[in-house]
Design a protein around this motif. Structure first.
Motif, PDB file in Angstrom:
ATOM      1  N   ALA A 202       0.848  -1.200   0.000  1.00  0.00           N
ATOM      2  CA  ALA A 202       0.000   0.000   0.000  1.00  0.00           C
ATOM      3  C   ALA A 202       0.884   1.250   0.000  1.00  0.00           C
ATOM      4  CB  ALA A 202      -0.932  -0.006   1.205  1.00  0.00           C
ATOM      5  N   VAL A 203       1.907   1.233   0.842  1.00  0.00           N
ATOM      6  CA  VAL A 203       2.802   2.395   0.941  1.00  0.00           C
ATOM      7  C   VAL A 203       3.520   2.622  -0.393  1.00  0.00           C
ATOM      8  CG1 VAL A 203       4.940   3.205   2.027  1.00  0.00           C
ATOM      9  CG2 VAL A 203       3.115   2.263   3.428  1.00  0.00           C
ATOM     10  N   ARG A 204       3.967   1.534  -0.999  1.00  0.00           N
ATOM     11  CA  ARG A 204       4.767   1.666  -2.212  1.00  0.00           C
ATOM     12  C   ARG A 204       3.938   2.073  -3.442  1.00  0.00           C
ATOM     13  NH1 ARG A 204       8.772  -2.832  -4.678  1.00  0.00           N
ATOM     14  NH2 ARG A 204       9.020  -1.858  -6.699  1.00  0.00           N
ATOM     15  N   TYR A 205       2.685   1.623  -3.510  1.00  0.00           N
ATOM     16  CA  TYR A 205       1.927   1.833  -4.747  1.00  0.00           C
ATOM     17  C   TYR A 205       0.825   2.890  -4.662  1.00  0.00           C
ATOM     18  CZ  TYR A 205       4.412  -1.998  -6.883  1.00  0.00           C
ATOM     19  OH  TYR A 205       5.407  -2.784  -7.414  1.00  0.00           O
ATOM     20  N   SER A 206       0.662   3.556  -3.521  1.00  0.00           N
ATOM     21  CA  SER A 206      -0.435   4.542  -3.471  1.00  0.00           C
ATOM     22  C   SER A 206       0.087   5.941  -3.237  1.00  0.00           C
ATOM     23  CB  SER A 206      -1.416   4.240  -2.336  1.00  0.00           C
ATOM     24  OG  SER A 206      -1.282   2.957  -1.841  1.00  0.00           O
ATOM     25  N   HIS A 207      -0.749   6.908  -3.577  1.00  0.00           N
ATOM     26  CA  HIS A 207      -0.447   8.295  -3.246  1.00  0.00           C
ATOM     27  C   HIS A 207      -0.952   8.605  -1.839  1.00  0.00           C
ATOM     28  CE1 HIS A 207      -0.768   8.470  -7.773  1.00  0.00           C
ATOM     29  NE2 HIS A 207       0.463   8.848  -7.542  1.00  0.00           N
ATOM     30  N   LYS A 208      -2.138   8.064  -1.536  1.00  0.00           N
ATOM     31  CA  LYS A 208      -2.783   8.409  -0.272  1.00  0.00           C
ATOM     32  C   LYS A 208      -3.376   7.147   0.341  1.00  0.00           C
ATOM     33  CE  LYS A 208      -6.535  11.113  -0.302  1.00  0.00           C
ATOM     34  NZ  LYS A 208      -7.200  12.200  -1.000  1.00  0.00           N
ATOM     35  N   ILE A 209      -3.334   7.072   1.657  1.00  0.00           N
ATOM     36  CA  ILE A 209      -3.841   5.878   2.336  1.00  0.00           C
ATOM     37  C   ILE A 209      -4.862   6.268   3.405  1.00  0.00           C
ATOM     38  CG2 ILE A 209      -3.208   3.941   3.860  1.00  0.00           C
ATOM     39  CD1 ILE A 209      -0.552   3.784   2.456  1.00  0.00           C
ATOM     40  N   TYR A 210      -5.988   5.556   3.397  1.00  0.00           N
ATOM     41  CA  TYR A 210      -6.962   5.677   4.477  1.00  0.00           C
ATOM     42  C   TYR A 210      -6.852   4.424   5.329  1.00  0.00           C
ATOM     43  CZ  TYR A 210      -9.332   9.717   2.506  1.00  0.00           C
ATOM     44  OH  TYR A 210      -9.623  10.981   2.056  1.00  0.00           O
ATOM     45  N   ALA A 211      -6.633   4.611   6.620  1.00  0.00           N
ATOM     46  CA  ALA A 211      -6.583   3.461   7.521  1.00  0.00           C
ATOM     47  C   ALA A 211      -7.903   3.403   8.276  1.00  0.00           C
ATOM     48  CB  ALA A 211      -5.421   3.603   8.485  1.00  0.00           C
ATOM     49  N   LEU A 212      -8.593   2.275   8.105  1.00  0.00           N
ATOM     50  CA  LEU A 212      -9.875   2.091   8.779  1.00  0.00           C
ATOM     51  C   LEU A 212      -9.693   1.232  10.015  1.00  0.00           C
ATOM     52  CD1 LEU A 212     -11.352   3.337   6.428  1.00  0.00           C
ATOM     53  CD2 LEU A 212     -12.771   1.314   6.253  1.00  0.00           C
ATOM     54  N   ASN A 213     -10.463   1.552  11.019  1.00  0.00           N
ATOM     55  CA  ASN A 213     -10.459   0.737  12.217  1.00  0.00           C
ATOM     56  C   ASN A 213     -11.873   0.746  12.780  1.00  0.00           C
ATOM     57  OD1 ASN A 213      -9.478  -0.880  14.181  1.00  0.00           O
ATOM     58  ND2 ASN A 213      -8.202   0.665  15.182  1.00  0.00           N
ATOM     59  N   LYS A 214     -12.461  -0.423  12.925  1.00  0.00           N
ATOM     60  CA  LYS A 214     -13.820  -0.559  13.475  1.00  0.00           C
ATOM     61  C   LYS A 214     -14.816   0.395  12.812  1.00  0.00           C
ATOM     62  CE  LYS A 214     -12.060  -2.191  17.870  1.00  0.00           C
ATOM     63  NZ  LYS A 214     -11.199  -1.570  18.875  1.00  0.00           N
ATOM     64  N   GLY A 215     -14.779   0.454  11.508  1.00  0.00           N
ATOM     65  CA  GLY A 215     -15.784   1.233  10.792  1.00  0.00           C
ATOM     66  C   GLY A 215     -15.550   2.724  10.756  1.00  0.00           C
ATOM     67  N   GLN A 216     -14.396   3.171  11.277  1.00  0.00           N
ATOM     68  CA  GLN A 216     -14.096   4.598  11.226  1.00  0.00           C
ATOM     69  C   GLN A 216     -12.737   4.840  10.594  1.00  0.00           C
ATOM     70  OE1 GLN A 216     -14.803   5.416  15.497  1.00  0.00           O
ATOM     71  NE2 GLN A 216     -16.388   6.806  14.755  1.00  0.00           N
ATOM     72  N   VAL A 217     -12.540   6.042  10.069  1.00  0.00           N
ATOM     73  CA  VAL A 217     -11.226   6.372   9.514  1.00  0.00           C
ATOM     74  C   VAL A 217     -10.308   6.709  10.682  1.00  0.00           C
ATOM     75  CG1 VAL A 217      -9.916   7.987   8.090  1.00  0.00           C
ATOM     76  CG2 VAL A 217     -12.171   7.222   7.333  1.00  0.00           C
TER      77      VAL A 217
END
Ligand code: ADP
Ligand code: MG
Length: 260
Positions: A202-217
Motif C-alpha cells: 500500500a505504501v509503495r503503490y499509493s499516493h494516499k492511504i486511508y486506515a480504517l479501524n472498526k468502521g471509522q477512519v
C-alpha cells in the motif's frame, strides 16, 4: 474531487459497520484503504460504487450525489472489481472483457465495431492479446486478475475500484498486478481506489492511504508518512520496525510481535 464519501454511515441488519466516514479522491490519484479484517473496507468500496446505499451521508461523483444517478451513467465513469469474483462458466478471455462494454451498448445490446476495438485495446493494455481465446478458467492467478482488470478497462471508466486485487496471488503476480495498476494510472491518468492487505505494498503503490479501524477512519495520510510505530500499534495491534527504502523512496515495516 472526482469521488467523495461525506459523513457516510452504513449498517447491515441494524448493525452499524461504517460510522461517519469521509473519503476524498482526487482525479488521477491512487488511494488505498487498509485496515484489519472486518473494519469495513469492502463495505465502503461498495458504497463508493453504489452497490450499497448508505443509511446516512452522501457519495458524490464529480460533485454530484450518486443517489439519483442513472446506473448506466455511473458505470460509464466507474468500474468496480469486488473481492469475490465468479467466472461465468466456459468463457473466453475476450468474451469476459466484452462484458465491460455492456453499460455502453445501445438498444439491441449488440457489440459494434467500436466496441471490438475497445476490447482489443483493453487486451493489449493488460498484455493479454495472445491469451484472448483461452478459457478464463485455464489462466494462472495473475493472468486471471489481468483479465478482470481488462474487463474493467473495457468499460472505459475514469475510476476503478479494486477490492483486494492481489489476495490469493503469488508474490510475483501480486507485483505484476500492482505494476499494471501503476502503469495504467501513469499512462492513462486513471484514478484508483483499492483495498490492499499488504501494508508495505500500500505504501509503495499509493499516493494516499486511508486506515480504517472498526468502521471509522483512523487516519488519512500521504503514503510516505503513514508508517509509524504508533500507527502499527493502534490500527494493526503489532509492534514493528520501520526501515527506509532509499531506492523506492518509501518506508517498510517488519512485524515483530502482536501487542497484547
Ligand atoms: P473488510 O472488508 O474490512 O474485511 P467488510 O466491509 O467486509 O470488512 O465488513 C465489515 C463488517 O460488516 C464485518 O463485521 C462483517 O462481518 C459485516 N458484514 C459485511 N457484509 C455483511 C453482510 N452482507 N451482512 C451482514 N454483515 C456483513
Ligand atoms: Mg473486505
Amino acid at each position: 474531487m472526482i469521488l467523495q464519501a461525506k459523513n457516510v454511515f452504513i449498517s447491515y441488519d441494524k448493525k452499524e459497520v461504517v460510522k461517519n466516514i469521509n473519503i476524498d479522491v482526487k482525479k488521477g490519484e491512487i488511494v488505498t484503504i487498509i485496515g484489519p479484517n472486518g473494519s469495513g473496507k469492502s463495505t465502503i468500496l461498495k458504497a463508493l460504487s453504489r452497490t450499497l446505499k448508505p443509511d446516512k451521508g452522501q457519495i458524490l461523483l464529480e460533485g454530484n450525489s450518486m443517489k439519483h444517478m442513472n446506473t448506466k451513467a455511473i458505470a460509464q465513469k466507474l468500474a468496480i472489481l469486488p473481492q469475490v469474483k465468479r467466472v461465468p462458466g466456459d468463457i473466453t478471455v475476450e468474451a469476459l472483457v466484452g462484458y465491460g462494454r455492456y453499460p455502453h451498448l445501445g438498444f439491441g445490446h449488440r457489440l459494434q465495431k467500436q466496441d471490438y476495438e475497445i476490447i482489443d485495446w483493453a487486451l493489449e493494455k493488460t498484455g493479454l492479446g495472445a491469451l484472448r481465446l483461452r478459457f478464463v478458467e485455464t489462466l494462472s492467478g495473475g493472468e486471471r486478475q489481468r483479465a478482470w482488470i481488462a474487463m474493467a478497462l473495457a468499460q472505459k471508466p475514469e475510476i476503478l475500484l479494486l477490492d483486494e486485487p492481489t489476495t490469493f496471488l503469488d508474490i510475483s503476480y501480486q507485483l505484476e498486478t500492482l505494476e499494471l495498476i501503476k502503469e495504467l494510472n501513469q499512462t492513462l491518468g486513471l484514478t484508483f481506489v483499492m483495498v490492499l492487505h499488504d501494508l508495505n505494498q500500500a505504501v509503495r503503490y499509493s499516493h494516499k492511504i486511508y486506515a480504517l479501524n472498526k468502521g471509522q477512519v483512523h487516519c488519512c495520510k500521504e503514503s510516505g508518512s503513514i508508517l509509524t510505530k504508533e500507527f502499527l500499534k493502534k490500527v494493526f495491534r503489532i509492534e514493528g520496525d520501520i526501515l527506509e527504502d532509499v531506492t523506492n523512496k518509501c518506508s517498510y515495516f517488519i512485524a515483530q510481535k502482536v501487542v497484547q
